[in-house]
Scaffold this motif. Structure first.
Motif, mmCIF file in Angstrom:
data_model
loop_
_atom_site.group_PDB
_atom_site.id
_atom_site.type_symbol
_atom_site.label_atom_id
_atom_site.label_comp_id
_atom_site.label_asym_id
_atom_site.label_seq_id
_atom_site.Cartn_x
_atom_site.Cartn_y
_atom_site.Cartn_z
ATOM 1 N N ALA A 252 -7.857 17.920 51.696
ATOM 2 C CA ALA A 252 -6.634 17.504 52.399
ATOM 3 C C ALA A 252 -5.432 18.179 51.768
ATOM 4 O O ALA A 252 -5.441 18.542 50.590
ATOM 5 N N GLN A 253 -4.395 18.307 52.568
ATOM 6 C CA GLN A 253 -3.110 18.794 52.086
ATOM 7 C C GLN A 253 -2.126 17.658 51.846
ATOM 8 O O GLN A 253 -1.106 17.847 51.207
ATOM 9 N N ARG A 254 -2.449 16.469 52.383
ATOM 10 C CA ARG A 254 -1.591 15.294 52.206
ATOM 11 C C ARG A 254 -2.406 14.188 51.539
ATOM 12 O O ARG A 254 -3.582 14.011 51.860
ATOM 13 N N PRO A 255 -1.797 13.439 50.625
ATOM 14 C CA PRO A 255 -2.549 12.401 49.914
ATOM 15 C C PRO A 255 -3.008 11.281 50.831
ATOM 16 O O PRO A 255 -2.537 11.134 51.961
ATOM 17 N N ALA A 256 -3.921 10.476 50.299
ATOM 18 C CA ALA A 256 -4.529 9.419 51.107
ATOM 19 C C ALA A 256 -3.518 8.392 51.588
ATOM 20 O O ALA A 256 -3.710 7.772 52.647
ATOM 21 N N ASP A 257 -2.430 8.182 50.843
ATOM 22 C CA ASP A 257 -1.453 7.176 51.244
ATOM 23 C C ASP A 257 -0.306 7.757 52.069
ATOM 24 O O ASP A 257 0.684 7.057 52.347
ATOM 25 N N HIS A 258 -0.424 8.995 52.480
ATOM 26 C CA HIS A 258 0.597 9.605 53.331
ATOM 27 C C HIS A 258 0.493 9.008 54.741
ATOM 28 O O HIS A 258 -0.612 8.784 55.243
ATOM 29 N N PRO A 259 1.615 8.748 55.409
ATOM 30 C CA PRO A 259 1.535 8.164 56.754
ATOM 31 C C PRO A 259 0.829 9.069 57.762
ATOM 32 O O PRO A 259 0.351 8.567 58.791
ATOM 33 N N GLU A 260 0.778 10.368 57.491
ATOM 34 C CA GLU A 260 0.055 11.297 58.362
ATOM 35 C C GLU A 260 -1.032 12.024 57.564
ATOM 36 O O GLU A 260 -1.187 13.235 57.646
ATOM 37 N N ALA A 261 -1.790 11.251 56.811
ATOM 38 C CA ALA A 261 -2.851 11.831 55.983
ATOM 39 C C ALA A 261 -3.827 12.634 56.844
ATOM 40 O O ALA A 261 -4.277 12.164 57.898
ATOM 41 N N ASP A 262 -4.168 13.841 56.389
ATOM 42 C CA ASP A 262 -5.097 14.695 57.139
ATOM 43 C C ASP A 262 -6.527 14.586 56.636
ATOM 44 O O ASP A 262 -7.453 15.074 57.277
ATOM 45 N N ILE B 268 -7.403 14.560 48.828
ATOM 46 C CA ILE B 268 -7.977 13.724 49.879
ATOM 47 C C ILE B 268 -8.073 12.257 49.449
ATOM 48 O O ILE B 268 -8.046 11.353 50.287
ATOM 49 N N THR B 269 -8.165 12.004 48.142
ATOM 50 C CA THR B 269 -8.184 10.622 47.648
ATOM 51 C C THR B 269 -7.023 10.359 46.685
ATOM 52 O O THR B 269 -7.033 9.366 45.957
ATOM 53 N N ALA B 270 -6.017 11.241 46.680
ATOM 54 C CA ALA B 270 -4.889 11.100 45.762
ATOM 55 C C ALA B 270 -3.892 10.065 46.262
ATOM 56 O O ALA B 270 -3.875 9.706 47.444
ATOM 57 N N SER B 271 -3.030 9.609 45.351
ATOM 58 C CA SER B 271 -1.981 8.644 45.697
ATOM 59 C C SER B 271 -0.634 9.184 45.231
ATOM 60 O O SER B 271 -0.553 10.114 44.427
ATOM 61 N N THR B 272 0.424 8.569 45.742
ATOM 62 C CA THR B 272 1.782 9.011 45.449
ATOM 63 C C THR B 272 2.488 7.986 44.585
ATOM 64 O O THR B 272 2.487 6.784 44.880
#
Length: 343
Positions: free
Chosen positions: A126-136, A22-26
Motif C-alpha cells: 500500500a501507499q497509504r497506511p491502514a488508518d488512512h480514510p482512503e487506504a489502498d 499496508i498495516t502501518a498506523s499514523t
C-alpha cells in the motif's frame, strides 16, 4: 520450490505478512509507523474474508514485521525460504506476500529467480497506511488474493499487484513515492521473437544466499570520481553495480578506475546500469567510459534492470557459482545474459 499441481475447486491462498504501509498506523504528529502491526493485520484479514468469494480459503503466516526500507539480503533469504516452505504443501494454490513498497522490487526478483513452481506468488502492499480514510491496502490485498487463486496466473512467476496494475517481477521498479499506482515495469516497446518475453524467466540452478555476498551500488553522476567505488572494493564487495548516465555510460575517472580494476581484480564483477527510468542499458557508445569501451573491460550491461534488481541478480549469481576468484567471476559473466531481462 515444488511443482505440485493443486486443485482449483477450493483454492487455498497463504498470505505471508512482512509489515509495511499496508498495516502501518499514523501518529498524532502525522508520522507513518510500520511494525508492531498484529492488530492491524488481524483487522485486515477479517475485512478480506468478509468480501472474498466463499470458495476461496485464506490463511496467514507472519514472516517479518517492519518497514521494508530496513530490509536487505538477510530478509530476502528469509522470504525465499518462507515462500518455498509454504509451497511445499501441495494443498496450497498460491501465495500472497504483503510487503512495504520501498524495497518490494528487490524482494520480487529475489523470489522470482528461485520460483520454478507453476503456482502464483503475488506481492502487494500500500501507499497509504491502514488508518488512512482512503487506504489502498484492502483493495490491493483483495486483488492479489483473487489473482493468486485464478488458474490463469499459473506459470507466470512472481507478480506485483498494486493500484489495479499487475506486473511481472523482472524489470519492475517503484516509479512514484505516493501514487497508488506505485510500480511500473521497464520492458521493450516490442516483444522479442519467439516466446512472449514475460514467459522467458529462467530460474537459478541453486539456492542463493544473499547475505553471504556483498554487492554494492555506486551512483556515478557526471563529474564523479572513483572514491566511492574504491571504498566499496576495500569493504569486500565481490560485485559492483554502477549507475551511469544514458545507456550505461560512466564519467572518465570512474571509467579509468574500472579499467584498472579489470587488470588488478579479475575476481570482481562489474555491471553498468542507467539512472534513466526507462529503456535498455547497452554497450552502445564508444570513447572513454562509453558502454562499448566498458564491455572490452568485461563490464556487463544491465539491460532493462535498474540498479536495485541488478544488484540482486548479481548477488544471486555470485552466490550460486562454485568457487571464488577469477574463474567464478568469469562464470558469472558467461551466465549474465541468460538471466537479465530480455537478453
Amino acid at each position: 520450490m515444488t511443482s505440485a499441481e493443486t486443485s482449483t475447486d477450493t483454492p487455498h491462498i497463504v498470505i505471508c505478512t512482512t509489515g509495511g504501509t499496508i498495516t502501518a498506523s499514523t501518529t498524532s504528529d502525522g508520522a507513518v509507523i510500520a511494525g508492531d502491526s498484529d492488530p492491524a493485520t488481524a483487522a485486515m484479514l477479517d475485512q478480506l474474508r468478509s468480501v472474498l468469494p466463499g470458495e476461496i480459503r485464506v490463511s496467514a503466516r507472519a514472516v517479518l514485521d517492519a518497514d521494508s526500507s530496513t530490509f536487505g539480503p538477510a530478509e530476502w533469504d528469509l522470504l525465499v525460504d518462507a515462500v518455498s516452505d509454504v509451497l511445499a504443501d501441495p494443498d496450497v494454490t498460491g501465495v500472497v506476500v504483503t510487503h512495504g513498497t520501498d524495497t518490494l522490487e528487490e524482494t520480487a526478483i529475489a523470489l522470482d529467480l528461485h520460483h520454478d513452481d507453476p503456482r502464483p506468488v503475488a506481492l502487494t502492499g500500500a501507499q497509504r497506511p491502514a488508518d488512512h480514510p482512503e487506504a489502498d491496502g484492502p483493495a490491493n490485498l483483495l486483488d492479489a488474493v483473487l489473482l493468486a487463486a485464478d488458474p490463469v496466473s499459473r506459470d507466470l512467476g512472481v507478480l506485483v499487484v498494486l493500484g489495479r496494475a499487475i506486473l511481472q517481477a523482472r524489470g519492475v521498479r517503484k516509479w512514484h513515492t505516493t501514487d497508488p499506482v506505485a510500480f511500473a515495469r521497464n520492458s521493450p516497446d516490442h516483444p522479442v521473437e519467439g516466446l512472449p518475453p514475460e514467459l522467458e524467466r529462467p530460474t537459478l540452478t541453486g539456492r542463493a544466499r544473499f547475505a553471504d555476498v556483498r554487492v554494492d551500488v555506486v551512483a556515478c553522476p557526471p563529474g564523479s570520481d572513483a572514491t566511492a567505488l574504491h571504498a566499496c572494493v576495500s569493504a569486500g564487495a565481490r560485485g559492483l553495480v554502477l549507475e551511469g548516465s544514458g545507456s550505461g555510460n560512466l564519467p572518465p575517472e570512474v571509467a579509468g578506475a574500472v579499467a584498472q580494476l579489470a587488470e588488478e581484480r579479475p575476481d570482481l564483477v562489474v555491471v553498468a546500469t542507467s539512472r534513466v527510468p526507462r529503456g535498455e542499458a547497452t554497450a552502445t557508445y564508444g570513447g572513454h567510459g562509453g558502454g562499448a569501451e566498458l564491455a572490452t573491460r568485461g563490464v556487463l550491461s544491465a539491460g532493462y534492470l535498474r540498479s536495485g534488481q541488478a544488484r540482486v541478480l548479481l548477488a544471486a549469481l555470485l552466490s550460486t557459482t562454485d568457487g571464488a576468484g577469477a574463474d567464478a567471476a568469469a562464470d558469472v559473466r558467461r551466465q549474465w545474459d541468460r538471466y537479465h531481462l530480455y537478453s
